[in-house]
Enzyme design. Sequence first.
Site, short mmCIF file in Angstrom:
data_model
loop_
_atom_site.label_atom_id
_atom_site.label_comp_id
_atom_site.label_asym_id
_atom_site.label_seq_id
_atom_site.Cartn_x
_atom_site.Cartn_y
_atom_site.Cartn_z
N PRO A 109 32.21 -63.13 -50.25
CG PRO A 109 33.16 -65.24 -50.50
CD PRO A 109 33.51 -63.79 -50.37
CG ASN A 110 28.50 -67.38 -49.21
OD1 ASN A 110 27.72 -67.59 -50.13
ND2 ASN A 110 29.61 -68.06 -49.06
NE ARG A 134 26.91 -68.11 -44.67
CZ ARG A 134 28.15 -67.68 -44.60
NH1 ARG A 134 28.43 -66.40 -44.67
NH2 ARG A 134 29.14 -68.54 -44.47
CE1 TYR A 174 29.88 -65.58 -40.42
CE2 TYR A 174 28.20 -67.23 -40.88
CZ TYR A 174 29.52 -66.82 -40.90
OH TYR A 174 30.49 -67.66 -41.39
CG ASN A 184 33.87 -59.88 -43.48
OD1 ASN A 184 34.46 -60.92 -43.77
ND2 ASN A 184 32.84 -59.83 -42.66
CB ALA A 191 34.90 -68.25 -47.84
CG ASP A 228 49.79 -61.51 -54.27
OD1 ASP A 228 50.28 -61.52 -53.11
OD2 ASP A 228 50.03 -62.40 -55.11
CD GLU A 270 41.81 -60.58 -41.91
OE1 GLU A 270 41.35 -61.73 -41.94
OE2 GLU A 270 43.03 -60.35 -41.80
CG HIS A 321 37.01 -62.04 -40.14
ND1 HIS A 321 36.70 -62.54 -41.38
CD2 HIS A 321 38.34 -61.80 -40.13
CE1 HIS A 321 37.81 -62.61 -42.09
NE2 HIS A 321 38.82 -62.17 -41.37
CG LEU A 322 30.05 -59.84 -39.49
CD1 LEU A 322 28.93 -60.37 -40.37
CD2 LEU A 322 29.66 -58.53 -38.83
CB SER A 323 32.03 -65.22 -36.42
OG SER A 323 32.90 -65.65 -37.45
NE ARG A 348 32.59 -69.78 -37.56
CZ ARG A 348 32.19 -69.37 -38.75
NH1 ARG A 348 32.50 -68.17 -39.20
NH2 ARG A 348 31.47 -70.17 -39.52
NE ARG A 366 34.43 -71.14 -40.75
CZ ARG A 366 33.83 -70.88 -41.92
NH1 ARG A 366 34.20 -69.86 -42.65
NH2 ARG A 366 32.85 -71.66 -42.34
#
Length: 146
Positions: free
Chosen positions: A11-12, A19, A24, A75, A78, A88, A99, A101-103, A108, A112
């Site tokens: 999401p997002n 954003r 990001y 990614n 959230a 699962d 996995e 993540h950009l940040s 943070r 998170r």
Amino acid sequence: MPPIVLILNGPNLNMLGTREPATYGHETLADIANLCADTAAELGLASEFRQTNHEAELIDWIHKARGRCAGIVINPAAWTHTSVAIRDALVASEVPVIEVHLSNVHKREAFRHHSFVSPIAVGVIAGLGSNGYRAALQHFSLLIKG
């Protein structure tokens, strides 16, 4: 047919580029999709790049990867911190997962710092921006081709 790596975004992430650019970056999701397509092609892989704001849709894509894909780069955004259902589904897919993540999520907010995905992933890449996706594809190339 080259091995398929499924690249999933939660999401997002469709809002990238506008954003919170201090967190990001200024790249859009389309920029990252192009980077992934180019990187996969250079590595002799096929890639499918998707984003959704709907958890059930993401789970359905993960289910469909079983027996079809050689790897999943995800990614979860959230959902990283909240979704046992995605964790699962990834386990049930029996497809190796990286996995991304950009940040750097560990720099943070405390909420998170926990991931439901990390314990079942082959690897976790955080804080490298879009280069994290490239690194994940490079690692899958090594795993797949031996």
